[in-house]
Scaffold this motif. Structure first.
Motif, PDB file in Angstrom:
ATOM      1  N   LEU A 525     -10.189   5.563  11.878  1.00 55.11           N
ATOM      2  CA  LEU A 525      -8.800   5.597  11.414  1.00 55.11           C
ATOM      3  C   LEU A 525      -8.230   4.185  11.259  1.00 55.11           C
ATOM      4  CD1 LEU A 525      -7.347   8.579  13.510  1.00 55.11           C
ATOM      5  CD2 LEU A 525      -8.061   8.578  11.105  1.00 55.11           C
ATOM      6  N   LEU A 526      -8.517   3.318  12.221  1.00 50.08           N
ATOM      7  CA  LEU A 526      -8.012   1.947  12.132  1.00 50.08           C
ATOM      8  C   LEU A 526      -8.661   1.181  10.988  1.00 50.08           C
ATOM      9  CD1 LEU A 526      -7.864   1.072  15.942  1.00 50.08           C
ATOM     10  CD2 LEU A 526      -5.918   1.316  14.394  1.00 50.08           C
ATOM     11  N   ASP A 527      -9.967   1.329  10.827  1.00 52.05           N
ATOM     12  CA  ASP A 527     -10.653   0.658   9.720  1.00 52.05           C
ATOM     13  C   ASP A 527     -10.098   1.116   8.386  1.00 52.05           C
ATOM     14  OD1 ASP A 527     -12.213  -0.781  11.391  1.00 52.05           O
ATOM     15  OD2 ASP A 527     -14.036   0.404  11.123  1.00 52.05           O
ATOM     16  N   ASN A 528      -9.841   2.409   8.283  1.00 47.34           N
ATOM     17  CA  ASN A 528      -9.311   2.954   7.038  1.00 47.34           C
ATOM     18  C   ASN A 528      -7.919   2.385   6.759  1.00 47.34           C
ATOM     19  OD1 ASN A 528     -10.082   5.034   4.979  1.00 47.34           O
ATOM     20  ND2 ASN A 528      -8.069   5.828   5.539  1.00 47.34           N
ATOM     21  N   ALA A 529      -7.098   2.287   7.790  1.00 49.12           N
ATOM     22  CA  ALA A 529      -5.742   1.763   7.603  1.00 49.12           C
ATOM     23  C   ALA A 529      -5.763   0.300   7.187  1.00 49.12           C
ATOM     24  CB  ALA A 529      -4.943   1.942   8.897  1.00 49.12           C
ATOM     25  N   ILE A 530      -6.582  -0.498   7.847  1.00 50.32           N
ATOM     26  CA  ILE A 530      -6.649  -1.930   7.523  1.00 50.32           C
ATOM     27  C   ILE A 530      -7.255  -2.140   6.133  1.00 50.32           C
ATOM     28  CG2 ILE A 530      -7.722  -4.114   8.202  1.00 50.32           C
ATOM     29  CD1 ILE A 530      -7.558  -3.100  11.113  1.00 50.32           C
ATOM     30  N   LYS A 531      -8.232  -1.338   5.803  1.00 55.26           N
ATOM     31  CA  LYS A 531      -8.900  -1.491   4.505  1.00 55.26           C
ATOM     32  C   LYS A 531      -7.928  -1.248   3.351  1.00 55.26           C
ATOM     33  CE  LYS A 531     -12.853   0.604   4.125  1.00 55.26           C
ATOM     34  NZ  LYS A 531     -13.840   1.697   3.928  1.00 55.26           N
ATOM     35  N   TYR A 532      -7.035  -0.258   3.488  1.00 55.51           N
ATOM     36  CA  TYR A 532      -6.155   0.125   2.396  1.00 55.51           C
ATOM     37  C   TYR A 532      -4.742  -0.438   2.545  1.00 55.51           C
ATOM     38  CZ  TYR A 532      -9.764   3.287   0.776  1.00 55.51           C
ATOM     39  OH  TYR A 532     -10.950   3.803   0.297  1.00 55.51           O
ATOM     40  N   THR A 533      -4.584  -1.442   3.380  1.00 54.03           N
ATOM     41  CA  THR A 533      -3.281  -2.102   3.525  1.00 54.03           C
ATOM     42  C   THR A 533      -3.442  -3.589   3.240  1.00 54.03           C
ATOM     43  OG1 THR A 533      -2.643  -0.503   5.235  1.00 54.03           O
ATOM     44  CG2 THR A 533      -1.348  -2.542   5.085  1.00 54.03           C
ATOM     45  N   ASP A 534      -2.577  -4.119   2.379  1.00 53.47           N
ATOM     46  CA  ASP A 534      -2.677  -5.531   2.013  1.00 53.47           C
ATOM     47  C   ASP A 534      -1.536  -6.370   2.564  1.00 53.47           C
ATOM     48  OD1 ASP A 534      -5.091  -5.552   0.230  1.00 53.47           O
ATOM     49  OD2 ASP A 534      -3.880  -4.066  -0.828  1.00 53.47           O
ATOM     50  N   THR A 535      -0.407  -5.776   2.768  1.00 53.62           N
ATOM     51  CA  THR A 535       0.730  -6.503   3.360  1.00 53.62           C
ATOM     52  C   THR A 535       1.439  -5.576   4.337  1.00 53.62           C
ATOM     53  OG1 THR A 535       2.204  -5.797   1.553  1.00 53.62           O
ATOM     54  CG2 THR A 535       1.081  -7.927   1.301  1.00 53.62           C
TER      55      THR A 535
END
Length: 958
Positions: A525-535
């Motif tokens: 879940l954390l990897d997915n959130a960081i991957k698809y968030t840029d700012t």
């Protein structure tokens, strides 16, 4: 206690067979001559011959004529006058030749092929002639005439044996023993397959092609037996043997093609049937022509060879067709392809031998090739019989095999990745070159992404086979959150995202459940959130709620009811209380549209919102997460809106083991692990001695490098056996042991260590810490005597390695490093030396290289560098005086680039050092030492900047 097992008995029987083989071989080497069968009571009459020329003159046969082919040869010599034999005979070998023999000018033997009755060959066969020699004929002159096909003198003379019959016959048979053995093997194997068809296949109605293969081997063996030199000594009807040699040969193609059609399941059936019909007509024509005397078999030999070549071509074509139509069937026929290649190879060797040596080695190479071919074909046939039985066995052991495969695959794939990431860790630790560090950070991120992909694929494979089982155990929630926080924070800050963890301080501290799977859910879940968030931000929120007492009896594994008590996983204590942990991962990314929210939990599906198509992944992370959540009797929810970010919430039931609350999870973690500021600064353990065991040299070197700054004494071993030897002769404080090694693996070595009660220097059981690339080790490990004290997952993290050393070493062996020691070891190399101020500050060649060798462009950029220097210096001074190290890092980074562009290499290098120090302050890594370094070097850095600007001004003067 099993003293005698089937495996041991099999081994003993194999040893017994080996002994029998050695005994037989020894007996065959040691010949026994008293019976006279192998006693050499003969001689080969190769010398003393004269050739009688057509004009009646005589010429002694010399070596110059031995290899010359002579069509009609008339030779004579004097028979031995005295021989130590009781009875003598002369054996003469002919090859497609008529023969006449005279003794003292009296004809004693004559053979002419025209004397052969109907169904004859128009060419004389190969045969032996036995001529008895009386005692009164000894010393007489013998004259022999060979008429017909050309033959070399050497080959002719080697076929003249003089001596006792029994001794000569034994010699001829011995020379042909290989061909005889091969022929009998093929004939009996063919008969065996025909019997198998009649007894087994025909009754079962399962035609496996054994009938056709048996016919092929039988006729192949018959042909081979009919064309050996000694055939006349075994069966005296030379004409029948001569004809059978060709008849058996033309009987091979049709059953061979029908066998191929059977094993290829009729893929080329129509073409094969038409070819078989054509071959049958040709065979009939050949037999009739030879029977009525129109043509002999030898004259039709070319047609027979063409039929055989056509058969080989048809078989090869059928394999090509199968290769494209049914690749799986083609793989099953690999043995047949190998068998055909064997036969063809030995046939080619046989032809080469014939052209080089004539009939001297006739049939020897082909005999060996034919037997190997037969065994390969029978092996393939047996594979067909075993296929159904093997399929059943495979289904029974599929789960076990897949589990072992995934474990080995995890180890084999991760091992090279471990080495790359581990060595990259050394670059990050020891390098201070910004370019190199940039490369290393990219390697680190890519390596971790690769590991994540590998783990996803292995997890999904186990999910597909229902191979994942939960392994619940007590665990500290603070430890889990600390690990997640460190890992996710690094990736988030790499993308300039803010990451935070919010934990309800009343959340239970000690839980019972499968922490490995809980961690995997949260990591995904954390990897997915960081991957698809840029700012923006990524936030992990942890809360809980109590569950009704009646829900306490949920089972971690549904299969436990069917498992024996000793094999069941550990169950929670009676006083454990069920709770539901709620992990919410919220991000400020683009979000997911309502229609796409149905796809995110489907395997191999990735939602592409706008420009996010460039993000890489397998599309397995969220499906695996939902599966694991359901496996733990939980659920996962998604709330998202396009343009507003997403929030994934995992509800996971666990057991609370006591009334302790987690409070501040970082403080609790430090308290549990004994990790304070001293550890972050590093420690020295020069008096401690550890043993590192791994069968991979690179892994050993990596551990040495990672622990280099602790100054610990490191000894290495390359196997479990060597580990035990070193533990028996030396004293160590900790053993680091690879879990999967050749020979004795990690668990077996640990059992031996515990059995031998090996202790450290203080008389306590020596701590044993496992290295493992197997991501499933933690779920499959059960409590027992062979339990490691800790596990370190490969790739080995340097901090985790240091922590394990710090945790398990006795306190009196550890000395925390002081600020002065750390500064001396880590930061002194960055100090700006005063003597550098006197060096040349501008390198025109480097500047021109960045300006495409255009002087005007270079001067323009140098002018901008000079004009902006005052503003840039003020920015640096302001950031320094206000202790704003984030801005100081940014300004140093800019100066590093611009100064290198104008050729100010020295200023660029020192700006890089200042940027590196500011970076460490911002990241909070050895912050105090980095601040001290900046304060110590700031003035020298500014002076160097001013002198560089002055030199630029002088260069720009007209």
């Amino acid at each position: 206690m099993k003293i005698i097992t089937e495996r041991k008995m099999r081994f003993i029987y194999l040893l017994f067979l080996l002994f029998i083989f050695i005994f037989i071989f020894g007996s065959s080497v040691r010949e026994y001559y008293r019976l006279g069968f192998r006693e050499h009571k003969f001689e080969v009459l190769k010398t003393g011959w004269q050739r009688i020329l057509p004009d009646g003159s005589k010429k002694k046969l010399g070596s110059s004529e031995e290899m010359v082919l002579i069509k009609d040869l008339l030779i004579e010599r004097q028979l031995p006058s005295e021989v130590p034999y009781s009875l003598t005979s002369l054996y003469i070998k002919t090859m497609h030749q008529d023969l006449t023999i005279w003794i003292d000018e009296k004809p004693v033997y004559q053979f002419d092929y025209q004397d052969i009755p109907p169904f004859n060959s128009k060419i004389p066969p190969l045969y032996w002639v036995r001529l008895p020699i009386q005692k009164d004929q000894l010393g007489s002159t013998i004259r022999i005439e060979f008429r017909g096909r050309a033959r070399s003198v050497e080959n002719t003379l080697e076929g003249l044996y003089f001596g006792e019959d029994l001794s000569i016959i034994c010699e001829i048979l011995w020379k042909n023993i290989l061909q005889i053995f091969a022929s009998l093997c093929l004939i009996f194997m063919g008969i065996g397959l025909l019997v198998e068809y009649l007894i087994l296949d025909r009754r079962r109605g399962e035609e496996k092609g054994s009938f056709y293969l048996g016919a092929v081997l039988f006729f192949l063996g018959l042909w081979m037996g009919c064309q050996i030199d000694a055939r006349q000594l075994i069966f005296n009807n030379i004409l029948l043997i001569w004809n059978m040699e060709y008849l058996s040969l033309i009987m091979i193609p049709i059953p061979a093609l029908l066998f191929i059609n059977k094993v290829e399941r009729g893929n080329c059936q129509r073409g094969i049937y038409w070819l078989c019909l054509s071959i049958a007509l040709c065979d009939l024509l050949i037999i009739v022509s030879a029977g009525i005397g129109l043509y002999s078999f030898a004259e039709l030999n070319l047609l027979i060879d063409c039929i055989l070549l056509l058969t080989c071509f048809a078989i090869a074509r059928s394999f090509v067709v199968i290769r494209w139509r049914d690749p799986d069937l083609f793989k099953d026929l690999t043995w047949m392809i190998g068998a055909g290649s064997t036969l063809i190879s030995f046939s080619c060797i046989e032809l080469v031998s014939f052209f080089l040596n004539g009939y001297e080695n006739q049939g020897r190479f082909l005999s060996v090739g034919s037997v190997i071919f037969a065994f390969q074909m029978i092996h393939m046939q047996s594979m067909e019989y075993d296929k159904v039985r093997n399929e059943k066995n495979k289904l029974e052991v599929a789960e076990k095999v897949q589990s072992e495969f995934l474990a080995n695959m995890s180890h084999e794939i991760r091992t090279p990745i471990n080495t790359v990431i581990g060595m990259n860790e050394m670059i990050l630790r020891e390098s201070h070159d910004d370019v190199v560090l940039g490369y290393a950070r990219n390697i680190q991120v890519s390596g971790e992404s690769l590991l994540s992909l590998v783990n996803d694929i292995l997890d999904f494979s186990r999910i597909e086979s229902s191979g994942i089982k939960l392994v619940p155990k007590p665990y500290e929630l603070a430890n889990l959150l600390h690990e997640l926080s460190n890992t996710a924070r690094f990736r988030a800050e790499w993308k300039n995202l803010r990451f935070s963890v919010i934990v309800d301080e009343d959340t239970p501290a000690v839980l019972f459940g499968d922490v490995f799977r809980v961690r995997e859910v949260l990591v995904n879940l954390l990897d997915n959130a960081i991957k698809y968030t840029d700012t923006g931000t990524v936030t992990l929120t942890v809360t809980f709620k109590s569950l009704p007492v009646e829900e306490k009896k949920f089972s971690f594994n549904e299969e436990d009811a069917n498992v024996s008590p000793e094999d069941r996983e550990e169950q929670p204590p009676a006083n454990a209380v069920p709770v539901e942990l709620q992990f919410a991962v919220k991000d400020t990314g683009l979000g997911i549209s309502e229609k796409d929210q149905k796809l995110v939990f489907q395997k191999f599906q990735r939602v592409h919102s706008g420009w996010r198509k460039n993000i890489q992944g397998t599309g397995l992370g969220l499906p695996i997460t939902r599966y694991l959540t359901k496996l733990m009797h939980g659920r996962i929810e998604l709330k998202s809106a396009l343009g507003e970010g997403s929030c994934f919430t995992a509800y996971i039931p666990q057991y609370r083991l006591n009334d302790e609350s987690i409070g501040n999870f970082e403080d609790r973690y430090k308290k549990q692990k004994g990790v304070g500021n001293g550890f972050n600064k590093g420690f020295i353990a020069s008096d401690a001695k550890i043993l590192v065991v791994d069968d991979n040299e690179l892994n050993l070197q990596l551990v040495k490098n990672l622990l280099k700054r602790t100054e610990v004494q490191i000894d290495v071993a390359y196997s479990g056996e060597e580990c035990l030897e070193k533990l028996a002769t030396g004293t160590y404080d900790i053993v680091y042991l690879d879990h999967m090694m050749a020979g004795m693996n990690g668990e077996e070595t640990l059992e031996k260590i515990r059995e031998q009660a090996i202790e450290n220097r203080y008389g306590k059981p020596i701590p044993v810490i496992a290295f493992s690339s197997n991501v499933y080790l933690f779920e499959s490990h059960k409590d027992g005597s062979s339990k490691f004290d800790a596990y370190l997952l490969k790739p080995v993290d340097g901090n985790e390695l240091d922590k394990s050393l710090y945790t398990f070493l006795p306190e009196n062996l550890i000395r925390k490093r002081s600020n002065e020691e750390y500064f001396e070891a880590e930061m002194k190399k960055h100090t700006i030396s005063e003597k550098e101020d006197k060096e040349k500050l501008l390198d025109r060649e480097i500047g021109l290289a960045y300006c495409m060798q255009d002087e005007s462009v270079y001067q323009e950029i140098l002018t901008l560098f000079k004009e902006n220097s005052t503003e840039k210096q003020k920015e640096l001074e302001d950031a320094f005086s206000s202790s704003d190290y984030a801005k100081y890092r940014l300004y140093s980074h800019g100066l590093k680039t611009t100064s290198l562009t104008v050729g100010a290499v020295l200023l660029s290098e020192n700006a890089k050092k200042m940027e590196y120090a500011a970076k460490r302050v911002v990241e909070g890594v050895e912050k105090e030492e980095a601040i001290q370094y900046i304060r110590y070097n700031h003035s020298a850095f500014i002076r160097l900047y001013n002198k560089t600007v002055e030199e630029a001004s002088k260069y720009l003067e007209p």
